[in-house]
Write an enzyme that holds these catalytic residues in place. Structure first.
Site, mmCIF file in Angstrom:
data_model
loop_
_atom_site.group_PDB
_atom_site.id
_atom_site.type_symbol
_atom_site.label_atom_id
_atom_site.label_comp_id
_atom_site.label_asym_id
_atom_site.label_seq_id
_atom_site.Cartn_x
_atom_site.Cartn_y
_atom_site.Cartn_z
ATOM 1 N N LYS A 203 0.819 -1.223 0.000
ATOM 2 C CA LYS A 203 0.000 0.000 0.000
ATOM 3 C C LYS A 203 0.849 1.269 0.000
ATOM 4 O O LYS A 203 2.032 1.245 0.352
ATOM 5 C CB LYS A 203 -0.972 -0.021 1.181
ATOM 6 N N ARG A 237 -3.753 -9.929 4.830
ATOM 7 C CA ARG A 237 -4.151 -10.007 3.410
ATOM 8 C C ARG A 237 -2.961 -9.523 2.597
ATOM 9 O O ARG A 237 -2.601 -8.351 2.678
ATOM 10 C CB ARG A 237 -5.378 -9.118 3.204
HETATM 11 N N1 HH2 Z 1 -7.468 -3.584 0.655
HETATM 12 C C1 HH2 Z 1 -7.757 -3.602 -0.659
HETATM 13 C C2 HH2 Z 1 -8.848 -4.337 -1.140
HETATM 14 N N2 HH2 Z 1 -9.619 -5.057 -0.297
HETATM 15 N N3 HH2 Z 1 -10.121 -5.813 1.874
HETATM 16 C C3 HH2 Z 1 -9.847 -5.804 3.191
HETATM 17 N N4 HH2 Z 1 -10.604 -6.526 4.038
HETATM 18 N N5 HH2 Z 1 -8.797 -5.100 3.714
HETATM 19 C C4 HH2 Z 1 -7.982 -4.338 2.929
HETATM 20 O O1 HH2 Z 1 -7.063 -3.679 3.458
HETATM 21 C C5 HH2 Z 1 -8.243 -4.309 1.516
HETATM 22 C C6 HH2 Z 1 -9.346 -5.070 1.020
HETATM 23 C C7 HH2 Z 1 -6.892 -2.840 -1.607
HETATM 24 O O2 HH2 Z 1 -5.825 -3.600 -2.088
HETATM 25 P P1 HH2 Z 1 -5.797 -4.435 -3.470
HETATM 26 O O3 HH2 Z 1 -6.836 -5.483 -3.514
HETATM 27 O O4 HH2 Z 1 -4.417 -4.933 -3.638
HETATM 28 O O5 HH2 Z 1 -6.056 -3.346 -4.594
HETATM 29 P P2 HH2 Z 1 -7.366 -2.919 -5.418
HETATM 30 O O6 HH2 Z 1 -8.425 -2.531 -4.452
HETATM 31 O O7 HH2 Z 1 -6.890 -1.776 -6.256
HETATM 32 O O8 HH2 Z 1 -7.824 -4.084 -6.236
#
Ligand code: HH2
Length: 262
Positions: A203, A237
């Site tokens: 992040k 995660r």
């Molecule tokens: N962060 C993201 C997406 N989903 N769900 C939970 N429970 N906690 C988190 O911190 C979280 C989440 C964002 O990260 P990522 O999936 O890598 O990116 P994107 O939302 O751009 O797909």
């Protein structure tokens, strides 16, 4: 929890797993590396990401969910849409991971009678606006109060406490200072009595601290995951499962040693 984003625009792995065979290969690699859960996302939540229809989200998520059923690994679906929740549960998803903490009308009904795990995440604002000017008087107290209230709403709807996981939502309507305060006081969230999930992997707060671009944040991500677990997170995660598992193995061995000496 290993992450597979079946999206064209996720901030760290967008576009890499849009093709069903590539998505399946990514997920199987994460399982091979030791993921206990695979989290599938069909809509990016990064600041300013385009909104996606339920039909499009299902078109992205369901084939991978179905392709992973025979692995026996619990599959989590990262969604805020009740239609997607219902369809995913019908196809065998074990966990619904909602960055909107089931606040969308119909979301609680979509999950309440299933036997799934539920991740309730805190966000200030919406993905479109959340990083504009995040403000809190006391970020730890406000996030804890929100998560407690959402947990209580689920309990009132008849959801068993054992099904509920809480997540402070690192980077979702938070400055670097807010994120650090939440990481430092993760124990305060753990004291609400539910398992805590921490999502720090790659992040932007890690970029702010190290000066590194998103594809060079593995070491920072591993450090952050380890610190989150040391402060009470039960689920992390992550995109980089093998590296995170190695670090956690060392931490667990040292903890056992400490306990043996006590
Ligand atoms: N962060 C993201 C997406 N989903 N769900 C939970 N429970 N906690 C988190 O911190 C979280 C989440 C964002 O990260 P990522 O999936 O890598 O990116 P994107 O939302 O751009 O797909």
């Amino acid at each position: 929890m290993g992450i597979v984003n079946v999206t064209p625009d996720s901030f760290s792995d967008g576009g890499r797993s849009l093709d069903p065979a590539a998505a399946r290969a990514t997920a199987l690699r994460l399982i091979e590396e030791g993921a206990d859960i695979v989290d599938i996302g069909g809509e990016s939540t990064r600041p300013g990401a385009a909104e996606v229809s339920a039909a499009e989200e299902l078109r992205r998520v369901l084939p991978l969910l179905i392709a992973l059923r025979d692995t026996g690994v619990p599959i989590s679906v990262d969604t805020s849409k009740p239609e997607v929740m219902q369809a995913a549960l019908g196809e065998g998803a074990s966990i619904i991971n909602d960055v909107c903490a089931l606040q969308t009308p119909g979301a609680i009904d979509a999950v309440a009678r299933a036997d799934c795990g539920i991740v309730l995440m805190h966000m200030q604002g919406t993905p479109r606006t959340m990083q504009a000017a995040p403000h809190y008087d006391d970020v730890v107290r406000e996030v804890a109060d929100f998560l407690r209230a959402r947990r209580d709403a689920l309990l009132a709807a008849g959801v068993a406490a054992e099904r509920i996981v809480l997540d402070p939502g690192f980077g979702f309507g938070k400055t670097l200072a807010h994120n650090l305060a939440l990481l430092a006081r993760l124990d305060a969230l753990a004291r609400l009595g539910q398992p805590v999930l921490a999502g720090l992997s790659r992040k932007s707060m890690l970029g702010q601290l190290t000066g590194r671009p998103v594809d060079e944040r593995v070491h920072a991500s591993v450090a952050a995951a380890l610190l989150a677990v040391a402060r009470g997170a039960r689920i992390v995660r992550v995109h980089d499962v093998a590296a995170t598992r190695d670090a956690l193995r060392i931490w667990a061995a040292l903890r056992e040693q400490d306990e043996g000496e006590r």
